[in-house]
Each structure stands twice: as structure tokens, then as C-alpha cells.
Scaffold this motif. Structure first.
Motif, PDB file in Angstrom:
ATOM      1  N   UNK A 133     -18.910   8.012  -2.942  1.00  0.00           N
ATOM      2  CA  UNK A 133     -18.065   6.884  -3.330  1.00  0.00           C
ATOM      3  C   UNK A 133     -16.826   6.782  -2.444  1.00  0.00           C
ATOM      4  N   UNK A 134     -16.321   7.921  -1.994  1.00  0.00           N
ATOM      5  CA  UNK A 134     -15.102   7.927  -1.190  1.00  0.00           C
ATOM      6  C   UNK A 134     -15.292   7.295   0.190  1.00  0.00           C
ATOM      7  N   UNK A 135     -16.540   7.127   0.614  1.00  0.00           N
ATOM      8  CA  UNK A 135     -16.763   6.507   1.923  1.00  0.00           C
ATOM      9  C   UNK A 135     -16.499   5.000   1.893  1.00  0.00           C
ATOM     10  N   UNK A 136     -16.177   4.465   0.727  1.00  0.00           N
ATOM     11  CA  UNK A 136     -15.721   3.069   0.666  1.00  0.00           C
ATOM     12  C   UNK A 136     -14.261   2.935   1.089  1.00  0.00           C
ATOM     13  N   UNK A 137     -13.556   4.056   1.219  1.00  0.00           N
ATOM     14  CA  UNK A 137     -12.115   3.994   1.473  1.00  0.00           C
ATOM     15  C   UNK A 137     -11.715   3.794   2.933  1.00  0.00           C
ATOM     16  N   UNK A 138     -12.435   4.322   3.941  1.00  0.00           N
ATOM     17  CA  UNK A 138     -11.981   4.104   5.324  1.00  0.00           C
ATOM     18  C   UNK A 138     -11.826   2.644   5.720  1.00  0.00           C
ATOM     19  N   UNK A 139     -12.753   1.735   5.344  1.00  0.00           N
ATOM     20  CA  UNK A 139     -12.518   0.323   5.695  1.00  0.00           C
ATOM     21  C   UNK A 139     -11.245  -0.240   5.056  1.00  0.00           C
ATOM     22  N   UNK A 140     -10.956   0.198   3.822  1.00  0.00           N
ATOM     23  CA  UNK A 140      -9.736  -0.265   3.157  1.00  0.00           C
ATOM     24  C   UNK A 140      -8.506   0.243   3.901  1.00  0.00           C
ATOM     25  N   UNK A 141      -8.565   1.506   4.310  1.00  0.00           N
ATOM     26  CA  UNK A 141      -7.444   2.098   5.058  1.00  0.00           C
ATOM     27  C   UNK A 141      -7.187   1.333   6.357  1.00  0.00           C
ATOM     28  N   UNK A 142      -8.240   1.031   7.080  1.00  0.00           N
ATOM     29  CA  UNK A 142      -8.059   0.344   8.357  1.00  0.00           C
ATOM     30  C   UNK A 142      -7.622  -1.103   8.156  1.00  0.00           C
ATOM     31  N   UNK A 143      -7.998  -1.712   7.061  1.00  0.00           N
ATOM     32  CA  UNK A 143      -7.618  -3.106   6.802  1.00  0.00           C
ATOM     33  C   UNK A 143      -6.178  -3.209   6.300  1.00  0.00           C
ATOM     34  N   UNK A 144      -5.841  -2.380   5.304  1.00  0.00           N
ATOM     35  CA  UNK A 144      -4.516  -2.460   4.681  1.00  0.00           C
ATOM     36  C   UNK A 144      -3.487  -1.651   5.467  1.00  0.00           C
ATOM     37  N   UNK A 145      -3.907  -0.477   5.964  1.00  0.00           N
ATOM     38  CA  UNK A 145      -2.992   0.367   6.720  1.00  0.00           C
ATOM     39  C   UNK A 145      -2.548   1.616   6.001  1.00  0.00           C
ATOM     40  N   UNK A 146      -2.844   1.708   4.713  1.00  0.00           N
ATOM     41  CA  UNK A 146      -2.454   2.885   3.952  1.00  0.00           C
ATOM     42  C   UNK A 146      -3.357   3.039   2.740  1.00  0.00           C
ATOM     43  N   UNK A 147      -3.525   4.280   2.338  1.00  0.00           N
ATOM     44  CA  UNK A 147      -4.231   4.612   1.107  1.00  0.00           C
ATOM     45  C   UNK A 147      -3.830   6.049   0.773  1.00  0.00           C
ATOM     46  N   UNK A 148      -3.823   6.400  -0.491  1.00  0.00           N
ATOM     47  CA  UNK A 148      -3.416   7.740  -0.868  1.00  0.00           C
ATOM     48  C   UNK A 148      -4.201   8.265  -2.051  1.00  0.00           C
ATOM     49  N   UNK A 149      -4.274   9.554  -2.138  1.00  0.00           N
ATOM     50  CA  UNK A 149      -4.857  10.254  -3.280  1.00  0.00           C
ATOM     51  C   UNK A 149      -3.830  11.279  -3.708  1.00  0.00           C
ATOM     52  N   UNK A 175      -0.112   5.427  -8.857  1.00  0.00           N
ATOM     53  CA  UNK A 175       1.092   6.044  -8.307  1.00  0.00           C
ATOM     54  C   UNK A 175       0.911   6.424  -6.843  1.00  0.00           C
ATOM     55  N   UNK A 176      -0.312   6.829  -6.484  1.00  0.00           N
ATOM     56  CA  UNK A 176      -0.558   7.228  -5.105  1.00  0.00           C
ATOM     57  C   UNK A 176      -0.522   6.025  -4.155  1.00  0.00           C
ATOM     58  N   UNK A 177      -1.048   4.882  -4.602  1.00  0.00           N
ATOM     59  CA  UNK A 177      -1.002   3.678  -3.770  1.00  0.00           C
ATOM     60  C   UNK A 177       0.430   3.204  -3.576  1.00  0.00           C
ATOM     61  N   UNK A 178       1.197   3.205  -4.663  1.00  0.00           N
ATOM     62  CA  UNK A 178       2.607   2.803  -4.572  1.00  0.00           C
ATOM     63  C   UNK A 178       3.358   3.686  -3.588  1.00  0.00           C
ATOM     64  N   UNK A 179       3.121   5.004  -3.653  1.00  0.00           N
ATOM     65  CA  UNK A 179       3.816   5.924  -2.766  1.00  0.00           C
ATOM     66  C   UNK A 179       3.377   5.726  -1.314  1.00  0.00           C
ATOM     67  N   UNK A 180       2.068   5.609  -1.093  1.00  0.00           N
ATOM     68  CA  UNK A 180       1.570   5.411   0.267  1.00  0.00           C
ATOM     69  C   UNK A 180       2.139   4.128   0.865  1.00  0.00           C
ATOM     70  N   UNK A 181       2.250   3.103   0.053  1.00  0.00           N
ATOM     71  CA  UNK A 181       2.803   1.824   0.506  1.00  0.00           C
ATOM     72  C   UNK A 181       4.247   1.987   0.972  1.00  0.00           C
ATOM     73  N   UNK A 182       5.056   2.699   0.195  1.00  0.00           N
ATOM     74  CA  UNK A 182       6.459   2.876   0.557  1.00  0.00           C
ATOM     75  C   UNK A 182       6.626   3.825   1.748  1.00  0.00           C
ATOM     76  N   UNK A 183       5.787   4.858   1.820  1.00  0.00           N
ATOM     77  CA  UNK A 183       5.856   5.790   2.947  1.00  0.00           C
ATOM     78  C   UNK A 183       5.417   5.116   4.245  1.00  0.00           C
ATOM     79  N   UNK A 184       4.503   4.167   4.137  1.00  0.00           N
ATOM     80  CA  UNK A 184       4.001   3.451   5.309  1.00  0.00           C
ATOM     81  C   UNK A 184       5.112   2.651   5.996  1.00  0.00           C
TER      82      UNK A 184
END
Length: 243
Positions: A133-149, A175-184
Motif C-alpha cells: 500500500x505504501x507504494x502509492x506514496x512516491x507519486x504523491x511525494x513527487x507531485x505535492x513535494x512533501x509527505x510524512x509518517x 499531524x505528520x502531513x501538517x508537520x511535513x508541510x511546514x517543514x517543507x
């Protein structure tokens, strides 16, 4: 590098011991400190954690991962802050991966990666399926620019302070998405599929595969699009107890 490991724990008596054993064994003495945040537990999570030499236990009575992670952050003194959940096991090489990442590129402020699921817990869903299931995340990372766990991440302490710390309004999901967004906005944020720790599959077992995947998806996109939690409440797993 001085690395602090922070572990929020709510009613994790059945899991916290194995989590700490893996951290101590595979950390190989490289953690400056290991902090367990007892987050309003009603079982003996804190008592079990205190049995381990070198582990500091603090109490956060306000229930929620945002509260727990921020309280642990305020206690920590390392230049790198690493976070895992209480039902995870860090593998050999996990700490070294963190060291290499932050030493090799001073622009990196945030590192996170996918879970792998433990084979020792039998559920109706095979571990290989949950891993996939986690292999759905790399395209999201490259599109949005951030993702976190949030249960498998590390970050520079000074960058986290600059970002405002963990938002206590996030009690569980998002909480992880919010943090990754601000750290980005501060520096380089990395999502790496080969930076893993091993998590319990119990959330899928108790919530259901489709329901949990939908919740995770909404909990990612809601902070991205609307800058607030999708689900305001805390997620309680069925309590398991040990002596």
C-alpha cells in the motif's frame, strides 16, 4: 550526531517493551536519550517503560499525538529529533540512515519513510499486501513535494522550532502531513521508501483495510488542501494489557 528518540504512548503496555528493546539493541548506544511520553494511559505503560535503563518517561495528560510529540520535543536536547510509535520496532541500520542523511546534506530538515509490517502478528491481511500500500506514496511525494509518517521520521531540532513545533490541535490523524508541510517551507523534506521501521498491523485488523486506507488518504489531503485536521478526535485501539 546527537539524536533524541521520542516515543508517544497511549495504553501501549502490550507493545512498549518490545519497542524499547529494539531501540536499545539497534540504536547501538547512538541515541543521546530515549523519551517515552505517557499520554494519559490508564494501563501500566509508564511502569514498563521505566524498567529500561536509559529511558526517560514523562507524562502528558492531554490525550492526543500532537500533545504527546510536542511535550517530548520540549524535553529533548538532541540536535536531531527522531520519532517512532510505541508499536514499532526500529531495524538495524535505522539510526545510521538518519546520520548519513543529515550529515551528507545540510539542507535536509525532515526525513520520513514507509512502514513495513511485522510478520509476527497474524491478521486477516498479509503483511506483503500492507507493505505494498505504501507504494502509492512516491507519486504523491513527487507531485505535492512533501509527505510524512510521524511514526517513522527524524528532523533537525532547530528547523522544527522554526516551524513552530508539533501542532497540538492534531490529536491523531494528519499531524505528520501538517508537520511535513511546514517543514517543507524551511528546507528540504525527504520521503524514502527504504527508510523503514516495522509496525504492528493491528489498526488494519481493527478498523478494516478499506476504511483505514480511506481515512489515511483523507487525513493526508485535508491538511494539504485546507490546513486543518480531517478528523478532530483521537483514535482508540482496543486495549491489550500485560503484567
Amino acid at each position: 550526531m546527537e539524536i533524541s528518540l521520542i516515543i508517544p504512548a497511549y495504553n501501549e503496555a502490550a507493545y512498549i517493551g518490545a519497542c524499547l528493546e529494539a531501540a536499545i539493541k539497534n540504536g547501538k548506544g547512538k541515541f543521546k536519550e530515549i523519551i517515552v511520553v505517557d499520554n494519559a494511559s490508564t494501563d501500566n505503560t509508564a511502569e514498563i517503560a521505566r524498567r529500561y535503563t536509559g529511558v526517560t518517561v514523562i507524562t502528558e495528560t492531554r490525550k492526543g499525538t500532537g500533545h504527546a510529540r510536542q511535550s517530548g520535543t520540549e524535553k529533548a536536547t538532541g540536535e536531531i529529533l527522531a520519532y517512532v510509535d510505541a508499536d514499532t520496532h526500529i531495524p538495524e541500520g535505522w539510526v545510521e540512515y538518519i546520520e548519513r542523511t543529515f550529515q551528507n546534506d545540510p539542507k535536509v530538515v525532515f526525513l520520513s519513510g514507509a512502514y513495513r509490517y511485522r510478520r509476527d502478528e497474524v491478521t486477516r491481511y498479509p503483511a506483503w499486501l500492507l507493505d505494498a500500500i505504501w507504494w502509492t506514496t512516491p507519486p504523491v511525494y513527487w507531485f505535492v513535494g512533501y509527505i510524512g509518517n510521524a511514526g517513522n521520521c527524524a528532523m533537525r531540532a532547530d528547523a522544527l522550532r522554526k516551524a513552530g513545533g508539533h501542532d497540538r490541535a492534531y490529536l491523531f490523524y494528519g499531524d505528520d502531513t501538517d508537520l511535513a508541510q511546514r517543514m517543507h517551507k524551511i528546507g528540504k523534506t525527504l520521503w524514502r521508501m527504504n527508510f523503514n521501521n516495522y509496525s504492528s498491523p493491528r489498526r488494519f485488523e481493527q478498523t478494516g483495510l478499506l476504511n483505514l486506507c480511506l481515512t489515511y488518504m483523507m487525513s493526508y489531503w485535508w491538511p494539504v488542501l485546507f490546513h486543518k485536521p480531517f478528523s478532530p478526535g483521537h483514535h482508540d485501539l482496543k486495549k491489550e494489557t500485560v503484567a
